[in-house]
Design a protein around this motif. Structure first.
Motif, PDB file in Angstrom:
ATOM      1  N   ALA A  71       0.840  -1.194   0.000  1.00 19.53           N
ATOM      2  CA  ALA A  71       0.000   0.000   0.000  1.00 19.53           C
ATOM      3  C   ALA A  71       0.882   1.253   0.000  1.00 19.53           C
ATOM      4  O   ALA A  71       1.984   1.265   0.571  1.00 19.53           O
TER       5      ALA A  71
ATOM      6  N   GLU B  12       1.100   7.332   3.449  1.00 18.41           N
ATOM      7  CA  GLU B  12       0.236   8.494   3.656  1.00 18.41           C
ATOM      8  C   GLU B  12       1.126   9.737   3.767  1.00 18.41           C
ATOM      9  O   GLU B  12       1.953   9.836   4.674  1.00 18.41           O
TER      10      GLU B  12
ATOM     11  N   ASP C 145      -2.300  12.684  -2.362  1.00 17.70           N
ATOM     12  CA  ASP C 145      -3.069  11.431  -2.367  1.00 17.70           C
ATOM     13  C   ASP C 145      -2.388  10.483  -3.348  1.00 17.70           C
ATOM     14  O   ASP C 145      -2.024  10.887  -4.456  1.00 17.70           O
TER      15      ASP C 145
ATOM     16  N   ALA D 152      -2.847   6.561  -5.055  1.00 17.72           N
ATOM     17  CA  ALA D 152      -3.684   5.368  -5.246  1.00 17.72           C
ATOM     18  C   ALA D 152      -2.958   4.409  -6.185  1.00 17.72           C
ATOM     19  O   ALA D 152      -2.268   4.836  -7.124  1.00 17.72           O
ATOM     20  N   VAL D 153      -3.109   3.114  -5.924  1.00 18.75           N
ATOM     21  CA  VAL D 153      -2.437   2.097  -6.747  1.00 18.75           C
ATOM     22  C   VAL D 153      -3.461   1.049  -7.178  1.00 18.75           C
ATOM     23  O   VAL D 153      -4.451   0.795  -6.485  1.00 18.75           O
ATOM     24  N   ARG D 154      -3.206   0.431  -8.336  1.00 19.76           N
ATOM     25  CA  ARG D 154      -4.027  -0.662  -8.847  1.00 19.76           C
ATOM     26  C   ARG D 154      -3.127  -1.694  -9.527  1.00 19.76           C
ATOM     27  O   ARG D 154      -2.103  -1.352 -10.127  1.00 19.76           O
TER      28      ARG D 154
ATOM     29  N   THR E 221      -3.153  15.814 -11.254  1.00 18.93           N
ATOM     30  CA  THR E 221      -3.041  14.359 -11.061  1.00 18.93           C
ATOM     31  C   THR E 221      -1.931  13.831 -11.958  1.00 18.93           C
ATOM     32  O   THR E 221      -1.910  14.110 -13.167  1.00 18.93           O
TER      33      THR E 221
ATOM     34  N   LEU F 264      -9.639  10.367  -6.565  1.00 17.22           N
ATOM     35  CA  LEU F 264      -8.516   9.629  -7.148  1.00 17.22           C
ATOM     36  C   LEU F 264      -8.818   8.130  -7.274  1.00 17.22           C
ATOM     37  O   LEU F 264      -8.492   7.514  -8.296  1.00 17.22           O
ATOM     38  N   GLU F 265      -9.431   7.536  -6.258  1.00 13.81           N
ATOM     39  CA  GLU F 265      -9.735   6.105  -6.322  1.00 13.81           C
ATOM     40  C   GLU F 265     -10.749   5.816  -7.436  1.00 13.81           C
ATOM     41  O   GLU F 265     -10.618   4.842  -8.177  1.00 13.81           O
TER      42      GLU F 265
ATOM     43  N   CYS G 285      -9.103   5.967 -10.879  1.00 10.29           N
ATOM     44  CA  CYS G 285      -8.347   4.747 -11.230  1.00 10.29           C
ATOM     45  C   CYS G 285      -9.290   3.641 -11.696  1.00 10.29           C
ATOM     46  O   CYS G 285      -9.034   2.966 -12.709  1.00 10.29           O
ATOM     47  N   ASP G 286     -10.393   3.456 -10.963  1.00  5.12           N
ATOM     48  CA  ASP G 286     -11.328   2.398 -11.341  1.00  5.12           C
ATOM     49  C   ASP G 286     -11.978   2.694 -12.689  1.00  5.12           C
ATOM     50  O   ASP G 286     -12.174   1.785 -13.516  1.00  5.12           O
TER      51      ASP G 286
ATOM     52  N   LEU H  53      -0.244   3.688 -10.910  1.00  2.00           N
ATOM     53  CA  LEU H  53      -0.023   4.506  -9.712  1.00  2.00           C
ATOM     54  C   LEU H  53      -0.456   5.931 -10.050  1.00  2.00           C
ATOM     55  O   LEU H  53       0.024   6.509 -11.038  1.00  2.00           O
TER      56      LEU H  53
END
Length: 687
Positions: free
Chosen positions: A457, A460, A465, A467-469, A617, A652-653, A656-657, A675
């Motif tokens: 993960a 912080e 912010d 976010a990763v996938r 972003t 941000l999440e 990504c999705d 990322l």
């Protein structure tokens, strides 16, 4: 011959007998001297001299007793008849005599002066005797043949039957009654058709009627007969017409049980079809689908195949998820979609077969499975009028890799041991691809476990912010090459990196983990430009992995002052970072492009800097997000830029999705890492 001897006492002249159609002999006195013979007599017995006694003229008859008859007639005066008397006649000039048959009528004749003699009337019956003998012999042969036929019918293993010229059964058949249980009243005429399997009746009626019309030299056919004890077996019939000249007077046929031979032939045929259907098939899914079309409808009405992806690390008795990859039924029956995950209770029928690793088989009345086999109310393999099922685990190297289910319905004969053995032989066709699938599962599980342990993960960080996938590949052993990483340095800078090692297998995953850890160590060792860090990474890769290459983006996110953040980055053969402004303006960062890591000797890597305004972003990603086999890479990059621009205002999440859902095509097989970093209003990081 004197005038006296030429006439009988009645005054009739002997010449009246010359044209008679019978032989006539007149002899005189006790020694029976020949006085007269007519034309036919001489033609039959030869020209015997007159005046000689019969004993001298016919010495061959001395021992026959015929002369005793002549003496007796002469003495008593009573006429006598002899029927079908054989006479061996030797003609002049011939060495051997022949036997001929005659009817004799002998009476006494009176000459002058009271002298007596005999008159013999002779009719040859040789042809009648020989014809009667032929008839007798034929009758005896027919009687014996009939007795033999009846004995063979009673003792033989084959059923023998006789029909009229137009086809109806006209004689009982003990063998047919013994096998089918039909009585003579049920069997006669066309009643035999009631014992034929309903699915075979149309064919046999059509072919039998054709034979009755065309009258071939023989007729053969194979059909199924209902047995007296229930069930059906395959029989081969052979029939031939019985002719009298050009007229067919009846048909005679036999039925022989050929079930074992039929099963062996069917097995060989289906195995050959399966081998042909899978000869050029490499992918497991295609092979399983091809085999199901061999099984349905020849062996079963329905076939389903389940793959067991969780059997490698599942404890005994634990929950099991099976992936149904094949679902095929014969035409006219309801079907199920082939692809579905089914969660099996430990006590379910499927789970029991998987645990035991051996076939489970049951037959029952249509639609009435026993309670211990019924399983869930919606058990797909028991729907409709199913009368039998086979659950066949496919075991490879001691592991149940798949489960094949087959069932038949309604009045079709239930599955039995021959079908279980045949299904097992057919399933062996899949052992090689299933073994590869198991190896893939093991490789994939190890690679995913390794990769997930490294894809941690993000940290912080106030003001940022992150976010990763990660989406692993869905085919083959293609997993392990992509990675991402993010961590905070001692000086407060945030390092973000993403990369892709050449290869998509377990060795690629291992190499990826080693490169990731080396890059972490190099970034922590010295606070130097990102290009210098990648240069040192390249030296390490070419030293330790001479054949290996990788793409990579390495970036430092710094905050030099209160006005905002700054990005320092280097790109080594990787798709460029995408920077999206809050208003949706998006562009790729292309100032620090460098060759792949491990590609060229002693490369020089450059670095570039880019301000990161508030609300912007930054998106790092691997090529699986933008590459398509049938288009140029630039098309994929443009598609990403447009999609990211539209989603710029999303959290941000969610962004990504949305990007993964929008950009990854259905059936995408490549792994993807992503990322995303967004600048917020938080406080700057502290050293």
């Amino acid at each position: 011959m004197s005038e006296e001897t030429q006439r009988l006492t009645s005054g009739i002249g002997l010449d009246v007998f010359d044209p008679a159609p019978v032989g006539v002999l007149l002899a005189r006195g006790p020694d029976h001297r020949i006085v007269y013979t007519n034309t036919l007599y001489r033609q039959t017995f030869g020209d015997r001299p007159l005046g000689r006694s019969l004993r001298e003229a016919f010495p061959d008859l001395a021992q026959t007793g015929y002369f005793d008859i002549l003496d007796r007639v002469l003495t008593t005066g009573h006429a006598e008849r002899v029927s079908t008397a054989p006479v061996d006649v030797t003609y002049p000039g011939e060495a051997h005599g022949v036997t001929r048959y005659f009817d004799f009528s002998i009476s006494r004749s009176t000459f002058g002066a009271g002298e007596h003699g005999i008159l013999a009337v002779i009719v040859e019956v040789t042809e009648q005797v020989e014809a009667a003998e032929r008839i007798r012999v034929l009758a005896e042969e027919r009687r014996r043949a009939l007795l033999r036929y009846r004995s063979l019918v009673k003792a033989g293993s084959q059923m023998v039957w006789v029909t009229a010229p137009e086809g109806g059964v006209i004689e009982p058949s003990p063998g047919w009654e013994r096998v089918t249980g039909q009585t003579w009243e049920e069997f006669r005429g066309d009643g035999w058709l009631d014992a034929v399997h309903p699915d075979d009746r149309e064919d046999i009626v059509r072919e039998w009627n054709r034979a009755l019309a065309d009258v071939p030299t023989d007729f053969t056919h194979v059909y199924r007969l209902r047995l007296a004890g229930g069930g059906y077996r395959h029989f081969s019939i052979y029939a031939a017409p019985v002719r009298d000249g050009d007229t067919v007077i009846e048909w005679v046929g036999t039925c022989a049980d050929i079930e074992q031979q039929w099963q062996a032939d069917r097995r060989d045929t289906l195995l050959a079809r399966a081998a042909a259907a899978t000869a050029d098939t490499v992918r497991l899914q295609e092979m399983l689908d091809a085999l199901s079309h061999v099984i349905v409808p020849d062996v079963a009405d329905a076939c389903r195949v389940y793959l067991l992806p969780q059997t490698l690390d599942r404890p005994a008795g634990g929950a099991l998820t099976a992936e149904r990859v094949v679902a095929l039924t014969r035409p006219g029956m309801p079907d199920l979609p082939p692809h579905r995950e089914e969660h099996l209770r430990p006590d379910s029928l499927l789970a029991r077969a998987i645990e035991q690793g051996s076939p489970l088989y049951a037959a029952f009345p249509p639609g009435e499975p026993p309670p211990d086999l019924a399983g869930p109310a919606d058990a797909p393999w028991l729907s409709g009028g199913v009368n039998s099922i086979v659950l066949l685990p496919v075991v490879v190297d001691g592991t149940t890799a798949a489960l094949l289910t087959a069932s038949v319905s309604d009045d079709r004969p239930p599955l039995g041991r021959p079908e279980v053995d045949l299904l097992r032989d057919l399933a062996e066709q899949t052992h090689a691809p299933l073994r590869s699938a198991l190896e893939y599962q093991r490789t994939r599980q190890v690679a995913l476990a390794l990769q997930r342990s490294l894809l941690t993960a993000p940290p912080e960080v106030p003001g940022l912010d992150i976010a990763v996938r990660y989406r692993p590949s869905t085919v083959g052993a293609e997993v392990g090459g992509d990675w991402y990483d993010s961590f905070v340095l001692r000086d407060g800078a945030v390092v973000v990196t993403i990369g892709d090692v050449a290869g998509h297998d377990l060795p690629a995953a291992v190499t990826m983990s080693q490169l990731r850890n080396m890059l972490r160590g190099l970034a922590l060792d010295r606070e130097e430009p990102t290009g210098e860090i990648l240069h040192r990474l390249d030296i390490s890769v070419q030293t330790l992995y001479p054949e290996g290459t990788a793409t990579c983006i390495l970036a430092r996110v710094e905050r030099p002052g209160p006005d905002g953040f700054r990005l320092q980055y280097s790109v080594a053969g990787h798709p460029p970072p995408l920077l999206v402004a809050p208003d949706g303006t998006a562009g790729f960062l292309t100032d620090a492009r460098n060759p792949l890591i491990g590609l060229v000797p002693d490369p020089r890597y450059t670095s570039a800097q880019q301000p990161l305004p508030q609300g912007c972003t930054l998106l790092l990603y691997t090529d699986g997000l933008v590459e398509r086999r049938d288009e140029d890479l630039q098309q994929g990059l443009d598609r990403l830029r447009r999609a990211a621009s539209k989603a710029a205002e999303q959290p941000l999440e969610v962004l990504c999705d949305d990007l993964l859902a929008t950009l990854l095509p259905e059936g995408s097989t490549d792994d993807v890492a992503m990322l995303a970093l967004r600048v917020t209003n938080g406080a700057p990081p502290q050293p």
